[in-house]
Write a protein that holds these residues in place. Structure first.
Motif, mmCIF file in Angstrom:
data_model
loop_
_atom_site.group_PDB
_atom_site.id
_atom_site.type_symbol
_atom_site.label_atom_id
_atom_site.label_comp_id
_atom_site.label_asym_id
_atom_site.label_seq_id
_atom_site.Cartn_x
_atom_site.Cartn_y
_atom_site.Cartn_z
ATOM 1 N N UNK A 104 7.727 57.999 36.380
ATOM 2 C CA UNK A 104 7.759 57.865 34.929
ATOM 3 C C UNK A 104 8.769 58.801 34.297
ATOM 4 N N UNK A 105 8.817 60.033 34.803
ATOM 5 C CA UNK A 105 9.766 61.017 34.262
ATOM 6 C C UNK A 105 11.206 60.579 34.465
ATOM 7 N N UNK A 106 11.488 60.053 35.681
ATOM 8 C CA UNK A 106 12.859 59.609 35.955
ATOM 9 C C UNK A 106 13.243 58.412 35.080
ATOM 10 N N UNK A 107 12.318 57.474 34.919
ATOM 11 C CA UNK A 107 12.610 56.301 34.087
ATOM 12 C C UNK A 107 12.802 56.705 32.628
ATOM 13 N N UNK A 108 11.956 57.635 32.129
ATOM 14 C CA UNK A 108 12.098 58.100 30.746
ATOM 15 C C UNK A 108 13.430 58.809 30.549
ATOM 16 N N UNK A 109 13.837 59.612 31.547
ATOM 17 C CA UNK A 109 15.126 60.319 31.445
ATOM 18 C C UNK A 109 16.276 59.321 31.352
ATOM 19 N N UNK A 110 16.162 58.236 32.142
ATOM 20 C CA UNK A 110 17.215 57.193 32.058
ATOM 21 C C UNK A 110 17.187 56.524 30.684
ATOM 22 N N UNK A 111 15.979 56.360 30.128
ATOM 23 C CA UNK A 111 15.861 55.754 28.802
ATOM 24 C C UNK A 111 16.515 56.586 27.720
ATOM 25 N N UNK A 161 6.485 53.623 30.911
ATOM 26 C CA UNK A 161 5.146 53.423 30.349
ATOM 27 C C UNK A 161 4.191 52.853 31.397
ATOM 28 N N UNK A 162 4.717 52.007 32.271
ATOM 29 C CA UNK A 162 3.870 51.457 33.332
ATOM 30 C C UNK A 162 3.446 52.547 34.306
ATOM 31 N N UNK A 163 4.347 53.502 34.555
ATOM 32 C CA UNK A 163 4.036 54.582 35.497
ATOM 33 C C UNK A 163 3.253 55.716 34.838
ATOM 34 N N UNK A 164 3.490 55.950 33.542
ATOM 35 C CA UNK A 164 2.855 57.071 32.825
ATOM 36 C C UNK A 164 2.351 56.581 31.471
ATOM 37 N N UNK A 165 1.267 55.808 31.460
ATOM 38 C CA UNK A 165 0.814 55.184 30.209
ATOM 39 C C UNK A 165 0.294 56.162 29.167
ATOM 40 N N UNK A 166 0.051 57.427 29.539
ATOM 41 C CA UNK A 166 -0.475 58.394 28.571
ATOM 42 C C UNK A 166 0.551 59.463 28.221
ATOM 43 N N UNK A 167 1.819 59.194 28.464
ATOM 44 C CA UNK A 167 2.878 60.164 28.155
ATOM 45 C C UNK A 167 3.413 59.921 26.747
ATOM 46 N N UNK A 168 3.255 60.907 25.869
ATOM 47 C CA UNK A 168 3.680 60.774 24.474
ATOM 48 C C UNK A 168 5.179 60.490 24.366
ATOM 49 N N UNK A 169 6.006 61.245 25.107
ATOM 50 C CA UNK A 169 7.452 61.099 24.995
ATOM 51 C C UNK A 169 7.920 59.710 25.414
ATOM 52 N N UNK A 170 7.210 59.111 26.367
ATOM 53 C CA UNK A 170 7.578 57.765 26.810
ATOM 54 C C UNK A 170 7.391 56.762 25.668
ATOM 55 N N UNK A 171 6.241 56.834 25.003
ATOM 56 C CA UNK A 171 5.978 55.905 23.901
ATOM 57 C C UNK A 171 6.880 56.197 22.698
ATOM 58 N N UNK A 172 7.192 57.469 22.499
ATOM 59 C CA UNK A 172 8.126 57.839 21.427
ATOM 60 C C UNK A 172 9.501 57.233 21.707
ATOM 61 N N UNK A 173 9.948 57.343 22.949
ATOM 62 C CA UNK A 173 11.245 56.767 23.315
ATOM 63 C C UNK A 173 11.254 55.256 23.213
ATOM 64 N N UNK A 174 10.156 54.639 23.651
ATOM 65 C CA UNK A 174 10.064 53.180 23.573
ATOM 66 C C UNK A 174 10.118 52.718 22.114
ATOM 67 N N UNK A 175 9.422 53.427 21.226
ATOM 68 C CA UNK A 175 9.455 53.090 19.803
ATOM 69 C C UNK A 175 10.853 53.254 19.232
ATOM 70 N N UNK A 176 11.536 54.315 19.636
ATOM 71 C CA UNK A 176 12.891 54.560 19.147
ATOM 72 C C UNK A 176 13.840 53.441 19.585
ATOM 73 N N UNK A 177 13.695 52.994 20.828
ATOM 74 C CA UNK A 177 14.546 51.907 21.323
ATOM 75 C C UNK A 177 14.269 50.617 20.578
#
Length: 535
Positions: A8-15, A35-51
């Motif tokens: 999840x961290x690697x995918x978020x970093x690429x995002x 998000x699939x790998x880390x569904x409870x990570x705040x930064x992942x959902x923040x990044x997804x919303x930004x995209x």
């Protein structure tokens, strides 16, 4: 504590990296994987919303931001992002609510306070924004963004002296504040100091080279001051997804580069407002000569008028789209012949009008049936406002109560061109100035462009603000006298407008009132009336 998986961290970093490159489409794929790998990570959902927001999917962005809030309730960063999204969606009340929540979650947060001030500006509550910012500055006089925002509010009120003072203080505190430099450039231009404005635009562009809104504002400034090369260079910034007014098209055609296509079929895509569409027709003959077949997208209300005026061009009414994040749809292409390329209408200027020497001796004109009117004297069409009223927009309009010097010109028949429910304003002006303003019963002044064109073609002059009426007149060959708040960008800094020589601007700023500009219009109209009387 919520842990994030390594994948999840690697995918978020690429995002996040994709977002920094301006590729929200790639970023979304990465954040979905994260998000699939880390569904409870705040930064992942923040990044997804930004995209999603960058892709224009407002509904999806809201859902993603709410998911981020569910993971980290009361998070000021997410609340601030939701406020910005609400502003983008033209929902200032909701935006103000999110920013207030963010300010409570993180007291003293400059992002939350400035966001709330901007939302108050959207609500036309500049005085409340000033009070908010002044209170925040008392607590932290060293915060540059607070001074920058206060300067922007003062610019709204055309208090240029204070706006300059506050924006310069922001730059003293933070010489790398590109927003302050850009705002200061706009204020200096409005204050009649184009040389100083140019310097601060250059500073701002160095600090924020990827800011599409800044670059487009610089384009308009450069064009208005005669720097055509720099103006056209930055004019295409409006086509970048990060530009606030970006129009997302469901269009997969190759973009035209201006090369001649003797046997090619070219589609010109409509953009901006109706007045802009009419202006962009200036390059229609050039585009027609550069391809075998030309199709031109237009506002549906213009289709009949344009088809009659340019019969060798196929005009197609533009269509909206129901797809999330898409503004213009092209389902009609399924039934159309194959196109070789497309280009946005405004970008034709960057190809065919790069130098003053590139302008034809006369602009292409619209064709309208001219009504016959008996009687002597000038027939003068007038418009003065818009149905889209706001505190900021009203700075560019002159109420009829201030038209006294114009209405005092003798030998004029006044004709209404203003759409909307203006019967009360017309009646009041007739009583105040002892004049009569002709109305045209049954004519839809807003949507019947063919009828309005016939009416306008029978006039000798049109007077109005920087709106569609003045452009329609110029495009019909009727002289237009324009009451303009700022120098018009497409006059290109020239004493005579190169696009439409029969369009003359009378600029208000840096004056705070319209008396000088109104007096200039009255003097020009009186001269025209004397000439006609002597003919």
């Amino acid at each position: 504590m919520i842990r994030t998986s390594k994948a999840g961290s690697k995918a978020a970093a690429r995002g996040w990296a994709a977002l920094s490159r301006g590729r929200p489409d790639q970023a979304l794929i990465c954040f979905d994987q994260a998000a699939a790998a880390s569904p409870r990570d705040f930064q992942v959902h923040q990044g997804r919303a930004t995209a999603l927001q960058a892709l224009g999917d407002a509904a999806g962005a809201v859902d993603a931001f709410e998911r981020a809030l569910s993971v980290a309730p009361g998070n000021a960063e997410t609340l601030t992002a939701l406020g910005r999204l609400a502003r983008d969606l033209k929902a200032p009340e909701q935006a103000a609510g999110f920013f207030r929540e963010a300010a409570m979650a993180e007291p003293g947060s400059p992002a939350a306070i400035c966001g709330l001030a901007h939302a108050l500006r959207d609500l036309e509550r500049q005085e409340d924004a000033i009070e908010l910012l002044q209170s925040a500055i008392q607590l932290d006089e060293t915060c540059a963004p607070l001074w920058t925002t206060l300067g922007a509010v003062m610019a709204d009120l055309e208090d240029h002296a204070n706006a300059k003072t506050f924006l310069k203080e922001a730059l003293r505190l933070d010489p790398k504040d590109g927003a302050a430099a850009g705002n200061l450039a706009e204020v200096l231009f409005a204050d009649g100091r184009p040389g100083e404005a140019r310097e601060f635009y250059h500073t701002a562009l160095k600090l924020r080279p990827d800011d599409a809104a800044l670059r487009f504002n610089h384009a308009l400034f450069a064009l208005a001051t005669g720097d055509i090369e720099a103006g056209w260079r930055d004019y295409d910034a409006r086509l970048e997804p990060t530009y606030p007014g970006f129009v997302r098209r469901d269009l997969k055609l190759k973009r035209w580069n201006g090369r001649v296509m003797p046997d090619g079929r070219l589609l010109v895509a409509a953009e901006q407002g109706v007045g802009d569409e009419l202006h962009f027709l200036h390059c229609l003959p050039d585009a027609r000569a550069a391809c075998g077949e030309l199709w031109w997208e237009c506002d549906p209300r213009l289709a009949e008028l344009l088809s009659r005026s340019f019969p060798d061009v196929r005009f197609v009414p533009w269509q909206g789209s129901e797809k999330p994040g898409v503004h213009r749809g092209y389902d009609w292409l399924a039934e159309a012949p194959r196109f070789d390329a497309f280009i946005e209408a405004g970008s034709l200027q960057t190809i065919f009008r790069r130098r003053l020497e590139d302008f034809p001796s006369a602009p292409p004109l619209l064709s309208a049936e001219t009504p016959t009117h008996a009687g002597d004297g000038l027939r003068v069409g007038i418009s003065w406002t818009s149905t889209r009223r706001s505190r900021l927009r009203d700075r560019g309009y002159v109420p009829l109560e201030h038209w006294g010097p114009i209405f005092a010109v003798p030998g004029v028949t006044w004709v209404n061109l203003q759409y909307g429910d203006v019967a009360g304003e017309i009646g009041e002006a007739e009583g105040r100035f002892g004049i009569r303003i002709e109305r045209t019963p049954g004519l839809d002044m807003k949507d019947d462009f063919d009828g309005v064109a016939r009416l306008t073609a029978g006039l000798d002059v049109v007077i109005g603000p920087t709106n569609t009426s003045r452009q329609l007149a110029a495009s019909l060959g009727v002289p237009s006298l324009v009451l303009s708040r700022l120098p018009y960008e497409f006059a290109l800094g020239q004493p005579v407008n190169p696009f439409f020589p029969n369009m003359t601007d009378f600029v208000r700023l840096p004056e705070r009132d319209w008396s000088h500009a109104v007096g200039g219009v009255a003097a020009r109209l009186a001269e025209l009336a004397r000439r006609q009387a002597a003919a």
